[in-house]
Design a protein around this motif. Structure first.
Motif, PDB file in Angstrom:
ATOM      1  N   LEU A  69      35.381 -66.173-112.625  1.00  0.00           N
ATOM      2  CA  LEU A  69      34.250 -67.080-112.455  1.00  0.00           C
ATOM      3  C   LEU A  69      33.851 -67.242-110.991  1.00  0.00           C
ATOM      4  N   HIS A  70      34.553 -66.565-110.099  1.00  0.00           N
ATOM      5  CA  HIS A  70      34.260 -66.703-108.663  1.00  0.00           C
ATOM      6  C   HIS A  70      34.490 -65.356-107.997  1.00  0.00           C
ATOM      7  N   ILE A  71      33.438 -64.555-108.011  1.00  0.00           N
ATOM      8  CA  ILE A  71      33.483 -63.223-107.395  1.00  0.00           C
ATOM      9  C   ILE A  71      32.119 -62.998-106.749  1.00  0.00           C
ATOM     10  N   HIS A  72      32.118 -62.805-105.424  1.00  0.00           N
ATOM     11  CA  HIS A  72      30.869 -62.464-104.718  1.00  0.00           C
ATOM     12  C   HIS A  72      30.742 -60.951-104.788  1.00  0.00           C
ATOM     13  N   ILE A  73      29.693 -60.456-105.375  1.00  0.00           N
ATOM     14  CA  ILE A  73      29.629 -59.017-105.581  1.00  0.00           C
ATOM     15  C   ILE A  73      29.625 -58.268-104.243  1.00  0.00           C
ATOM     16  N   ALA A 125      28.655 -74.850-107.151  1.00  0.00           N
ATOM     17  CA  ALA A 125      28.560 -74.845-105.684  1.00  0.00           C
ATOM     18  C   ALA A 125      29.955 -74.724-105.085  1.00  0.00           C
ATOM     19  N   HIS A 126      30.046 -74.003-103.955  1.00  0.00           N
ATOM     20  CA  HIS A 126      31.277 -74.024-103.166  1.00  0.00           C
ATOM     21  C   HIS A 126      31.398 -75.412-102.535  1.00  0.00           C
ATOM     22  N   ALA A 127      32.553 -76.016-102.670  1.00  0.00           N
ATOM     23  CA  ALA A 127      32.796 -77.316-102.023  1.00  0.00           C
ATOM     24  C   ALA A 127      34.296 -77.529-101.922  1.00  0.00           C
ATOM     25  N   ASP A 134      33.373 -74.492-106.873  1.00  0.00           N
ATOM     26  CA  ASP A 134      34.007 -73.273-106.380  1.00  0.00           C
ATOM     27  C   ASP A 134      34.952 -73.622-105.230  1.00  0.00           C
ATOM     28  N   HIS A 135      36.191 -73.225-105.360  1.00  0.00           N
ATOM     29  CA  HIS A 135      37.337 -73.607-104.521  1.00  0.00           C
ATOM     30  C   HIS A 135      37.778 -75.027-104.915  1.00  0.00           C
ATOM     31  N   GLY A 136      37.324 -76.056-104.183  1.00  0.00           N
ATOM     32  CA  GLY A 136      37.680 -77.431-104.550  1.00  0.00           C
ATOM     33  C   GLY A 136      39.113 -77.812-104.237  1.00  0.00           C
ATOM     34  N   SER A 162      39.077 -64.000-107.569  1.00  0.00           N
ATOM     35  CA  SER A 162      39.343 -63.137-106.405  1.00  0.00           C
ATOM     36  C   SER A 162      38.430 -63.390-105.199  1.00  0.00           C
ATOM     37  N   ASP A 163      37.267 -64.049-105.377  1.00  0.00           N
ATOM     38  CA  ASP A 163      36.354 -64.388-104.281  1.00  0.00           C
ATOM     39  C   ASP A 163      35.715 -63.126-103.684  1.00  0.00           C
ATOM     40  N   ASP A 164      36.424 -62.458-102.771  1.00  0.00           N
ATOM     41  CA  ASP A 164      35.910 -61.251-102.098  1.00  0.00           C
ATOM     42  C   ASP A 164      37.031 -60.215-102.064  1.00  0.00           C
TER      43      ASP A 164
END
Ligand SMILES: Nc1ncnc2[nH]cnc12
Ligand SMILES: [Zn+2]
Length: 351
Positions: A22-26, A202-204, A226-228, A283-285
């Motif tokens: 649910l959190h992957i920046h392409i 949102a990332h926060a 996102d993160h939190g 995985s994020d990036d």
């Protein structure tokens, strides 16, 4: 560099279990080899001699030191086919990690600022998603992220540019440099997106304070954070997140590489679960932080000593917190239970 870890039944289970990312920046899945191949194809000059020199630059001290290199890497993306190739490569990799659902962030402003048409970005990514569903059975959708270091006016222009392709993304998010750019800066654009029926995240609380998580919830009205990970500093916030079952999309290797938790053994994900929060692993990036989603699971579990019960909870949380339909979620939950039985881990799924 990924650590060599012992093969154990738990690690095999972590790799095999069906999960949602649910959190992957392409753009963060662009491997150095693909960056150089696209640079050559598109005649883009890179400030690095070769793949090894680029990899050597991946020594980050904080979020901003990473973002500078991440935006430089994205400069090789010019044509629809480039966006397709990048997303196809990520999705092929995700399927190998038993990702059954991927909700993929993309940063259109990084590309439109260089003159790339919005349609090239969205159509390339969208085609990769539809073909991956057809070829490999993975379910995937796109989430358009606004860059928070830019103005809200620029975010509104970006939304207007994307409107002709409204049916090709399911939601919007907020990313880039967090400190000094609180969620409330984007109140109007998120209100407009909400009215359009877009899903909101949102990332926060990655580097920013709990106050940013409060305003992501109260002002932007996001459905996931996102993160939190900074939420644990604020007991009232933890209660609110738990009561409303707001998922946190946590990214352990990212947090380690960006010095949020320099030692994975100190990561607070076990405490987030203990506090009853809907935490997930992502995985994020992955091309920059040393591993795709399974590597995040394996290294986190090896460092913290979490076990099969937490593995089950994290996989369930990811499927439940996804924006997929109820029927798909129910089918994946059954696959998840079957996977635990196959691995002889029934005890972990009994309440
Ligand atoms: N970890 C992260 N935080 C904020 N913005 C990002 N863009 C890509 N990765 C990011
Ligand atoms: Zn992120």
């Amino acid at each position: 560099m990924s650590t060599v870890l012992p093969k154990s039944p738990l690690m095999a289970l972590l790799r095999d279990m069906p999960k949602a990312e649910l959190h992957i920046h392409i753009e963060g899945s662009l491997e150095p080899e693909l960056i150089f191949a696209l640079a050559e194809r598109n005649q883009v000059e890179l400030p690095y001699a070769d793949v090894a020199a680029l990899r050597r630059a991946y020594a980050f001290t904080d979020l901003q030191s990473f973002l500078d290199i991440y935006y430089a890497g994205a400069s090789v993306l010019l044509h629809e086919q480039d966006f397709y190739d990048m997303a196809r490569a990520y999705l092929a990799r995700a399927v190998r990690d038993h990702v059954v659902r991927a909700e993929i962030f993309f940063d259109p402003q990084t590309h439109t600022a260089r003159g790339v048409p919005m349609a090239s970005v969205i159509n390339g990514l969208y085609r990769a998603c539809r073909e991956a569903e057809r070829d490999w059975g993975i379910s995937c959708d796109l989430i358009l992220c606004f860059l928070r270091h830019l103005s809200e006016e620029e975010a509104l222009v970006t939304l207007a540019q994307a409107m002709p392709l409204r049916d090709r993304f399911i939601g919007v998010g907020l990313d880039s440099s967090e400190l000094g750019h609180p969620p409330e800066k984007f109140a109007r654009v998120f209100a407009r997106c909400r009215a359009l029926g877009l899903r909101l995240v949102a990332h926060a609380g990655e580097e920013g304070p709990p106050a940013y998580i409060w305003s992501a919830l109260d002002v932007l009205q996001v459905e996931r954070v996102d993160h939190g990970v900074q939420a644990l500093q604020d007991a009232a916030l933890v209660q609110r997140l738990a009561r409303e079952r707001i998922a946190l999309t946590v990214c352990p290797l990212s947090n380690q590489m960006l010095q949020v938790f320099p030692d994975l053994a100190d990561h607070n994900l076990p405490q987030l679960l203990e506090a009853g929060l809907v935490a997930t692993v992502n995985s994020d990036d992955p091309a920059y932080f040393g591993g795709y989603i399974n590597e995040n699971f394996v290294q986190l579990f090896a460092a913290t000593g979490m076990g099969a019960r937490q593995a089950y909870q994290l996989a369930r949380n990811s499927l439940q917190a996804s924006f997929a339909g109820a029927a798909s979620k129910a089918a994946w939950m059954e696959q998840l239970d079957a996977c635990f039985v196959r691995h002889g881990m029934e005890a972990a799924i009994t309440p």
